[in-house]
Design a protein around this motif. Structure first.
Motif, short mmCIF file in Angstrom:
data_model
loop_
_atom_site.label_atom_id
_atom_site.label_comp_id
_atom_site.label_asym_id
_atom_site.label_seq_id
_atom_site.Cartn_x
_atom_site.Cartn_y
_atom_site.Cartn_z
N ASP A 124 -2.13 -3.46 -15.89
CA ASP A 124 -1.57 -2.32 -15.17
C ASP A 124 -2.66 -1.66 -14.33
O ASP A 124 -3.82 -2.07 -14.34
CB ASP A 124 -0.96 -1.32 -16.17
CG ASP A 124 0.35 -0.74 -15.65
OD1 ASP A 124 0.56 -0.78 -14.42
OD2 ASP A 124 1.15 -0.25 -16.46
N GLY A 125 -2.30 -0.63 -13.62
CA GLY A 125 -3.29 0.06 -12.79
C GLY A 125 -2.62 0.91 -11.74
O GLY A 125 -1.40 1.00 -11.69
N ASP A 126 -3.45 1.51 -10.92
CA ASP A 126 -2.99 2.48 -9.92
C ASP A 126 -2.63 1.73 -8.64
O ASP A 126 -3.49 1.33 -7.87
CB ASP A 126 -4.12 3.49 -9.67
CG ASP A 126 -3.72 4.60 -8.74
OD1 ASP A 126 -2.74 4.43 -7.97
OD2 ASP A 126 -4.39 5.65 -8.77
N ARG A 127 -1.33 1.58 -8.43
CA ARG A 127 -0.88 0.80 -7.26
C ARG A 127 -1.11 1.55 -5.95
O ARG A 127 -1.35 0.94 -4.92
CB ARG A 127 0.61 0.46 -7.42
CG ARG A 127 0.88 -0.49 -8.56
CD ARG A 127 2.26 -1.09 -8.47
NE ARG A 127 3.30 -0.09 -8.69
CZ ARG A 127 3.80 0.22 -9.89
NH1 ARG A 127 3.38 -0.41 -10.97
NH2 ARG A 127 4.72 1.14 -10.02
N LEU A 128 -1.05 2.86 -6.02
CA LEU A 128 -1.31 3.65 -4.81
C LEU A 128 -2.77 3.49 -4.40
O LEU A 128 -3.10 3.24 -3.23
CB LEU A 128 -0.97 5.12 -5.09
CG LEU A 128 -1.35 6.14 -4.03
CD1 LEU A 128 -0.73 5.79 -2.69
CD2 LEU A 128 -0.89 7.53 -4.46
N GLU A 129 -3.67 3.60 -5.37
CA GLU A 129 -5.09 3.45 -5.06
C GLU A 129 -5.40 2.03 -4.57
O GLU A 129 -6.23 1.84 -3.69
CB GLU A 129 -5.91 3.78 -6.33
CG GLU A 129 -7.41 3.89 -6.10
CD GLU A 129 -7.80 4.97 -5.09
OE1 GLU A 129 -7.07 5.96 -4.93
OE2 GLU A 129 -8.85 4.80 -4.43
N ALA A 130 -4.69 1.06 -5.14
CA ALA A 130 -4.91 -0.32 -4.71
C ALA A 130 -4.51 -0.51 -3.25
O ALA A 130 -5.16 -1.25 -2.51
CB ALA A 130 -4.11 -1.28 -5.60
N GLU A 131 -3.47 0.18 -2.83
CA GLU A 131 -3.07 0.05 -1.43
C GLU A 131 -4.07 0.76 -0.51
O GLU A 131 -4.42 0.25 0.56
CB GLU A 131 -1.66 0.62 -1.22
CG GLU A 131 -1.15 0.38 0.18
CD GLU A 131 0.38 0.35 0.28
OE1 GLU A 131 1.07 0.37 -0.76
OE2 GLU A 131 0.87 0.29 1.43
N LEU A 132 -4.56 1.92 -0.96
CA LEU A 132 -5.56 2.64 -0.17
C LEU A 132 -6.86 1.85 -0.06
O LEU A 132 -7.47 1.76 0.99
CB LEU A 132 -5.88 3.99 -0.83
CG LEU A 132 -4.84 5.09 -0.72
CD1 LEU A 132 -5.17 6.23 -1.67
CD2 LEU A 132 -4.79 5.59 0.72
N ARG A 133 -7.26 1.25 -1.16
CA ARG A 133 -8.59 0.64 -1.23
C ARG A 133 -8.57 -0.84 -0.83
O ARG A 133 -9.48 -1.31 -0.16
CB ARG A 133 -9.11 0.82 -2.68
CG ARG A 133 -10.36 0.13 -3.06
CD ARG A 133 -11.61 0.67 -2.39
NE ARG A 133 -11.86 2.10 -2.57
CZ ARG A 133 -12.83 2.76 -1.93
NH1 ARG A 133 -13.61 2.13 -1.08
NH2 ARG A 133 -12.98 4.05 -2.12
N LEU A 134 -7.52 -1.54 -1.26
CA LEU A 134 -7.53 -3.00 -1.11
C LEU A 134 -6.44 -3.53 -0.17
O LEU A 134 -6.44 -4.71 0.17
CB LEU A 134 -7.38 -3.67 -2.49
CG LEU A 134 -8.45 -3.29 -3.52
CD1 LEU A 134 -8.03 -3.67 -4.92
CD2 LEU A 134 -9.78 -3.97 -3.17
N GLY A 135 -5.51 -2.67 0.21
CA GLY A 135 -4.47 -3.10 1.14
C GLY A 135 -3.20 -3.61 0.46
O GLY A 135 -2.17 -3.76 1.10
N TYR A 136 -3.26 -3.87 -0.84
CA TYR A 136 -2.11 -4.45 -1.55
C TYR A 136 -0.92 -3.49 -1.54
O TYR A 136 -1.02 -2.35 -1.97
CB TYR A 136 -2.43 -4.69 -3.04
CG TYR A 136 -3.63 -5.51 -3.37
CD1 TYR A 136 -4.27 -6.31 -2.42
CD2 TYR A 136 -4.13 -5.51 -4.67
CE1 TYR A 136 -5.36 -7.07 -2.78
CE2 TYR A 136 -5.22 -6.28 -5.03
CZ TYR A 136 -5.84 -7.05 -4.07
OH TYR A 136 -6.92 -7.80 -4.43
N HIS A 137 0.24 -3.99 -1.13
CA HIS A 137 1.46 -3.19 -1.21
C HIS A 137 2.38 -3.83 -2.25
O HIS A 137 2.80 -4.97 -2.09
CB HIS A 137 2.15 -3.12 0.15
CG HIS A 137 3.42 -2.34 0.10
ND1 HIS A 137 3.42 -0.96 0.07
CD2 HIS A 137 4.70 -2.73 0.00
CE1 HIS A 137 4.68 -0.54 -0.01
NE2 HIS A 137 5.48 -1.59 -0.07
N VAL A 138 2.66 -3.10 -3.30
CA VAL A 138 3.43 -3.66 -4.42
C VAL A 138 4.84 -3.09 -4.42
O VAL A 138 5.03 -1.88 -4.46
CB VAL A 138 2.75 -3.33 -5.77
CG1 VAL A 138 3.43 -4.09 -6.90
CG2 VAL A 138 1.26 -3.67 -5.72
#
Ligand code: MN
Length: 501
Positions: free
Chosen positions: A191-205
């Protein structure tokens, strides 16, 4: 070239101090270097020369253009003459794509009998590149510095790695990950922070109920299934119970139906990766095993049990290794074989391992699965190739993402595994199981990884730099003491460095 529609820009830093003629020569040298890089046939992305930048406004303009042109995935800079670096401030402040500083010079050797003051003033990269480097460091901007003559194979090899990573980075900025169901209940590390992942890594889940896949499944025709099963028959050895007319052939056909539906669904959603969850299969005949295996081989990222971080990372690994020898796959640490220095981990999963990591002809088999409460699923069974590779993962540490990579040596099992009904890989983590596994655990690594035979540590180093995330490498140089120390230092670094949080 593996990345046909993309380009890397080459910008030469100069100035008008030595007169316009000097800049004309610098320009000619730059053109030759860029042509040399393109003609070498060693780079996977086309290099486009964008001219000399001789002032702050010219620097700013070229970086703004680089940001806005979608084909441009990164910029290579080189200072031929002295290029006072205050003129790079505004451009670098604006720039938001990968940066490579090529510390080279036009001539390979010093022309001992000819060299005079004019020559030195024209060929002073040793000097000018240090001035530029200071500014990039002063601004705390990550970049890759490559040192050596531009014609050198090793130099081009390092540029090649960076280009591949830049292409994967561009790919990730536009990456939709389809998630059927949620994270497996109670599991923490996936699990993890999907919002932060999009901000930092570009991933859109994006979440989808499995019912939406079932709707696609209902539109798959018998003739679609016939075609795909014929493809299976060409590519794989069918177990007797799976052959046409035999007891479990119907399950092979159901697996094909799921694969067709899944591929169409992912295409319609413009997705590059996906996850499944064995607890959310209402309306499907069986856990998608074969489909996940084959879609991974095609380049879709995959993570089981809702693991969107590994799904995204596997896609990134696949993009980086396009055209290189050696495949990649989702894998999971399963069972240990304790045997002194040869102690190893059996990597496997319930079903979902990409056949890209074997040169064997996979066997298509159907067996019961004691989890998920569904029909017996089809799967490809094989053993991974022997060789060295890298297992990588990204975990969410609460205030940052940490990438962990471990170099591993895949070995041959001591004996056949006739009763194991899934694909597997047996590896020894570097430097050995005792230190490798302990380090991975201290670093908080997952039980899932994106594994590759094709990539080296340099790829992940470049990726972590571009993403601005923490990187922990576990290899033959790792000791528990140094690793623990590194983790402590990183903790302080990321607490103090607010821009990285
Ligand atoms: Mn798992």
């Amino acid at each position: 070239m593996e990345y046909k529609n993309q380009e890397v820009w080459f910008v030469t830093g100069a100035q008008l101090l030595y007169g316009g003629d000097a800049v004309i020569t610098v320009n000619a040298h730059s053109e030759k270097i860029v042509q040399g890089l393109n003609d070498a046939g060693t780079l996977p992305v086309k290099v486009v020369y964008k001219g000399t930048a001789n002032s702050s406004s010219e620097v700013e303009k070229v970086f703004k253009d680089a940001n806005s042109v979608p084909e441009c995935i990164g910029v290579i800079t080189w200072m031929h003459t002295f290029s006072p670096a205050k003129m790079w401030i505004k451009g670098l402040q604006n720039y938001n794509k990968p940066l490579l500083h090529l510390h080279t010079q036009f001539n390979k050797e010093i022309p001992w009998s000819e060299i005079d003051m004019d020559f030195m003033n024209l060929n002073q990269s040793a000097h000018g590149d240090r001035e530029f480097g200071h500014m990039v460091s002063r601004m705390r901007k990550n970049r890759k510095v490559v040192v050596g003559h531009w014609s050198d194979a090793k130099v081009q090899g390092r540029i090649n790695v960076w280009m591949r990573v830049a292409a994967a980075w561009a790919d990730a900025q536009d990456m939709t990950i389809v998630r059927f169901g949620d994270n497996m209940n109670n599991v923490a590390v996936t699990d993890g922070d999907r919002l932060e992942a999009e901000l930092r890594l570009g991933y859109h889940v994006d979440y989808y109920g499995i019912g939406e896949l079932v709707a696609y499944q209902d539109k798959v025709t018998e003739s679609d299934i016939n075609d795909l099963v014929s493809e299976y028959e060409k590519l794989y050895s069918f177990a007797d119970n799976c052959k046409k007319g035999e007891k479990d052939h119907g399950q092979v056909r159901e697996a094909a139906r799921i694969e067709i539906a899944l591929r169409r669904f992912l295409k319609d959603k413009n997705a590059k990766a996906f996850t499944t969850n064995f607890d959310a299969l209402h309306g499907l005949d069986q856990l998608p095993g074969l489909a996940c295996q084959r879609l991974m081989e095609e380049g879709y990222g995959f993570g089981a049990e809702g693991d969107w971080k590994t799904a995204a990372l596997l896609r990134t690994v696949w993009v980086m290794s396009k055209g290189l020898e050696g495949g990649s796959s989702f894998l999971e640490d399963y069972t240990y074989h304790f045997n002194g220095e040869k102690s190893a981990i059996l990597q496997s999963h319930m079903l979902e391992i990409s056949p890209a990591i074997t040169s064997q002809k996979p066997r298509l088999e159907v067996h019961p699965l004691g989890i998920g409460g569904k029909n017996d699923p089809a799967r490809l069974v094989f053993t991974a190739n022997k060789g060295s590779g890298i297992a990588a993962t990204i975990v969410d540490m609460g205030n940052r993402f940490r990438m962990i990579v471990n170099n591993v040596d895949v070995i041959e099992p001591e004996a056949e595994l006739p009763k194991l009904p899934v694909a597997s890989s047996l590896w020894i983590p570097q430097p050995n199981l005792e230190i490798g596994a302990a380090s991975w655990i201290y670093a908080g690594g997952t039980h899932h990884s994106a594994f590759s035979y094709a990539l080296t540590n340099e790829f992940f180093e470049d990726y972590a730099d571009i993403a601005g995330i923490e990187l922990v490498t576990i290899d033959n140089d790792t000791t528990i003491n140094t690793l623990k120390f590194e983790l402590k230092v990183n903790e302080v670094y990321y607490l103090l460095n607010k821009s990285l949080q």
